[in-house]
Design an enzyme around this catalytic site. Structure first.
Site, PDB file in Angstrom:
ATOM      1  N   CYS A 108       0.756  -1.328   0.151  1.00  0.00           N
ATOM      2  CA  CYS A 108       0.010   0.111   0.037  1.00  0.00           C
ATOM      3  C   CYS A 108       0.945   1.208  -0.008  1.00  0.00           C
ATOM      4  CB  CYS A 108      -0.868  -0.086   1.229  1.00  0.00           C
ATOM      5  SG  CYS A 108      -2.214  -1.404   1.203  1.00  0.00           S
ATOM      6  N   HIS A 232      -2.919   7.276   2.643  1.00  0.00           N
ATOM      7  CA  HIS A 232      -3.335   5.870   2.351  1.00  0.00           C
ATOM      8  C   HIS A 232      -4.838   5.502   3.122  1.00  0.00           C
ATOM      9  CE1 HIS A 232      -4.000   1.709   1.341  1.00  0.00           C
ATOM     10  NE2 HIS A 232      -3.476   1.264   2.463  1.00  0.00           N
ATOM     11  N   ASN A 262     -10.220   0.160   0.321  1.00  0.00           N
ATOM     12  CA  ASN A 262      -8.917   0.060   0.637  1.00  0.00           C
ATOM     13  C   ASN A 262      -8.252  -0.305  -0.860  1.00  0.00           C
ATOM     14  OD1 ASN A 262      -6.094  -0.356   0.661  1.00  0.00           O
ATOM     15  ND2 ASN A 262      -6.551  -1.415   2.880  1.00  0.00           N
TER      16      ASN A 262
HETATM   17  O1  UT7 Z   1      -3.847  -1.253   3.707  1.00  0.00           O
HETATM   18  C1  UT7 Z   1      -2.940  -1.556   4.886  1.00  0.00           C
HETATM   19  C2  UT7 Z   1      -3.106  -2.945   5.727  1.00  0.00           C
HETATM   20  N1  UT7 Z   1      -4.511  -2.955   6.208  1.00  0.00           N
HETATM   21  C3  UT7 Z   1      -4.898  -2.137   7.428  1.00  0.00           C
HETATM   22  O2  UT7 Z   1      -4.438  -1.123   7.388  1.00  0.00           O
HETATM   23  C4  UT7 Z   1      -5.889  -2.853   7.952  1.00  0.00           C
HETATM   24  C5  UT7 Z   1      -5.762  -2.410   9.656  1.00  0.00           C
HETATM   25  N2  UT7 Z   1      -6.634  -2.995  10.412  1.00  0.00           N
HETATM   26  C6  UT7 Z   1      -8.097  -2.780  10.378  1.00  0.00           C
HETATM   27  O3  UT7 Z   1      -8.371  -1.896   9.571  1.00  0.00           O
HETATM   28  C7  UT7 Z   1      -9.248  -3.207  11.596  1.00  0.00           C
HETATM   29  O4  UT7 Z   1      -8.151  -4.195  12.399  1.00  0.00           O
HETATM   30  C8  UT7 Z   1     -10.152  -4.276  10.870  1.00  0.00           C
HETATM   31  C9  UT7 Z   1     -11.056  -3.246  10.268  1.00  0.00           C
HETATM   32  C10 UT7 Z   1      -9.492  -5.429  10.152  1.00  0.00           C
HETATM   33  C11 UT7 Z   1     -10.998  -5.052  12.128  1.00  0.00           C
HETATM   34  O5  UT7 Z   1     -11.236  -3.970  13.019  1.00  0.00           O
HETATM   35  P1  UT7 Z   1     -11.149  -4.257  14.591  1.00  0.00           P
HETATM   36  O6  UT7 Z   1     -11.662  -3.059  15.233  1.00  0.00           O
HETATM   37  O7  UT7 Z   1      -9.856  -4.383  14.731  1.00  0.00           O
HETATM   38  O8  UT7 Z   1     -12.047  -5.543  14.745  1.00  0.00           O
HETATM   39  P2  UT7 Z   1     -11.454  -6.755  15.538  1.00  0.00           P
HETATM   40  O9  UT7 Z   1     -10.884  -7.570  14.683  1.00  0.00           O
HETATM   41  O10 UT7 Z   1     -11.213  -6.336  16.721  1.00  0.00           O
HETATM   42  O11 UT7 Z   1     -12.935  -7.430  15.686  1.00  0.00           O
HETATM   43  C12 UT7 Z   1     -13.844  -6.812  16.714  1.00  0.00           C
HETATM   44  C13 UT7 Z   1     -15.304  -7.657  16.643  1.00  0.00           C
HETATM   45  C14 UT7 Z   1     -14.909  -9.063  16.803  1.00  0.00           C
HETATM   46  O12 UT7 Z   1     -16.090  -9.657  17.743  1.00  0.00           O
HETATM   47  P3  UT7 Z   1     -16.104  -9.971  19.204  1.00  0.00           P
HETATM   48  O13 UT7 Z   1     -15.094 -10.668  19.332  1.00  0.00           O
HETATM   49  O14 UT7 Z   1     -15.780  -8.451  19.470  1.00  0.00           O
HETATM   50  O15 UT7 Z   1     -17.359 -10.576  19.402  1.00  0.00           O
HETATM   51  C15 UT7 Z   1     -14.871  -9.754  15.717  1.00  0.00           C
HETATM   52  O16 UT7 Z   1     -15.157 -10.968  15.393  1.00  0.00           O
HETATM   53  O17 UT7 Z   1     -15.595  -7.362  15.349  1.00  0.00           O
HETATM   54  C16 UT7 Z   1     -16.088  -8.830  14.756  1.00  0.00           C
HETATM   55  N3  UT7 Z   1     -15.643  -8.658  13.546  1.00  0.00           N
HETATM   56  C17 UT7 Z   1     -16.813  -8.502  12.375  1.00  0.00           C
HETATM   57  N4  UT7 Z   1     -17.871  -8.593  12.498  1.00  0.00           N
HETATM   58  C18 UT7 Z   1     -18.548  -8.075  11.336  1.00  0.00           C
HETATM   59  C19 UT7 Z   1     -14.251  -8.506  12.547  1.00  0.00           C
HETATM   60  N5  UT7 Z   1     -14.534  -8.503  11.432  1.00  0.00           N
HETATM   61  C20 UT7 Z   1     -15.657  -8.231  11.208  1.00  0.00           C
HETATM   62  C21 UT7 Z   1     -16.562  -7.862  10.113  1.00  0.00           C
HETATM   63  N6  UT7 Z   1     -17.881  -7.818  10.255  1.00  0.00           N
HETATM   64  N7  UT7 Z   1     -16.198  -7.763   8.749  1.00  0.00           N
END
Ligand code: UT7
Length: 307
Positions: A108, A232, A262
């Site tokens: 990226c 980005h 993204n």
């Molecule tokens: O381009 C450069 C590289 N990429 C990035 O920069 C991405 C960086 N990371 C992120 O943007 C975020 O970490 C994500 C958007 C990928 C995930 O968001 P998060 O706030 O870190 O979510 P999480 O993994 O902490 O998950 C929170 C909750 C979990 O449920 P529980 O355990 O709280 O019940 C996940 O299972 O959200 C759940 N969850 C989802 N729910 C609905 C994770 N992904 C999803 C989803 N839809 N797509």
């Protein structure tokens, strides 16, 4: 002497995929995606070649130059259409370019790495370099993996850079790579993108803040002097967290992730184009362009628009 941006172009597929559409096949929701990422919809389709050709041709038109005027093509992509030949060769052919062409892959941060490469090419005898960031990330998405499917998207952006004996747009550059973090975001041959989103998030904020502070220090400016931040577009919360730490209000940040998701190396030129369309780019203004991605890689530059 220096490098000037003289023209820009973008391309996105026609097909819009909304969060509601993804929710039909994945355990996710519009509410979750908007709240956790800032994405409302994304574009899916095309190829790295087709999107790159469209963005590249528009950039030439915008710059008022023709294919014969380009001395070098640098394509940034993390989703090359083939392992070989380089996708830049196919783009060059379809655009009618007769200059050298090569791909760079810095994930990226790719567009910024390509601009840095172009700057070097301009300082060593080339008159005009076309830089394209083009991505067809959807080809490497496992559509049953909500972690990646809600984030990644397709698109392209391009810029023509020209050597100028008197003016210089690129005031400072800070790039870095930490290969020890390569397992945090990866895509194996024949496989799909996978990432440790939480860890990437933490490191991304740190990399953007550190490299941006260094780029500002090198340019001899403070964040108060920035008119725009063109970051980005990986997650709206990463942009917010980085801006907050850099003392930059969000109304100075360009945000297009809501419409495009993204798009990796296409996201910075897509954001630039949006800013210019909305009359936010003015001659003499300072802007911070900053990216990060798999590798991990990062790249920040202070730009002062001369056009
Ligand atoms: O381009 C450069 C590289 N990429 C990035 O920069 C991405 C960086 N990371 C992120 O943007 C975020 O970490 C994500 C958007 C990928 C995930 O968001 P998060 O706030 O870190 O979510 P999480 O993994 O902490 O998950 C929170 C909750 C979990 O449920 P529980 O355990 O709280 O019940 C996940 O299972 O959200 C759940 N969850 C989802 N729910 C609905 C994770 N992904 C999803 C989803 N839809 N797509």
């Amino acid at each position: 002497m220096g490098a000037r941006f003289i023209g820009w172009g973008t391309a996105v597929p026609d097909r819009i995929v909304t969060n509601d559409e993804l929710s039909l096949t994945l355990p996710t929701s519009d509410e979750w995606i908007v709240e956790r990422t800032g994405i409302h919809e994304r574009r899916i389709g095309g190829t790295v070649t087709s999107l790159g050709v469209e963005a590249g041709n528009k950039a030439l038109l915008d710059a008022g130059v023709e294919a014969k005027d380009i001395d070098f093509l640098v394509l940034a992509t993390s989703a090359a259409d083939r392992i070989t030949p380089a996708t830049s060769a196919m783009i060059a052919h379809q655009m009618g370019l007769s200059c050298p062409a090569m791909d760079v892959n810095a994930a990226c941060s790719g567009f910024m790495y390509a601009v840095r490469t172009a700057q070097g090419l301009l300082e060593t005898g080339n008159k005009r370099v076309l830089v394209i960031g083009s991505e067809h990330l959807s080809a490497f998405v496992d559509w049953s993996d909500r972690n990646m499917a809600v984030i990644l998207a397709d698109g392209a952006g391009a810029a023509v850079l020209e050597y100028d004996p008197t003016e210089n747009d690129i005031i400072s550059f800070v790039l870095g790579t930490e290969g020890g973090d390569s397992e945090l975001l990866t895509c194996e041959h024949g496989g799909y993108f996978w990432m440790d989103g939480k860890e990437i998030f933490r490191r991304a904020v740190r990399a953007v803040v550190d490299s941006s502070e260094k780029a500002m220090a090198l340019a001899g400016i403070t964040s108060a002097e920035l008119s725009l931040v063109i970051p980005h577009q990986a997650n709206i919360r990463i942009i917010q967290a980085a801006c907050q730490r850099l003392n930059i209000e969000m109304d100075r940040a360009v945000v297009v992730i809501d419409r495009y998701g993204n798009t990796s190396s296409a996201s910075i030129p897509l954001a630039f184009a949006d800013a210019r369309d909305n009359d936010r780019v003015h001659k003499g203004d300072y802007a911070l362009l900053t990216g990060f991605g798999a590798g991990m890689t990062w790249a920040s530059a202070i730009v002062k628009w001369s056009k």
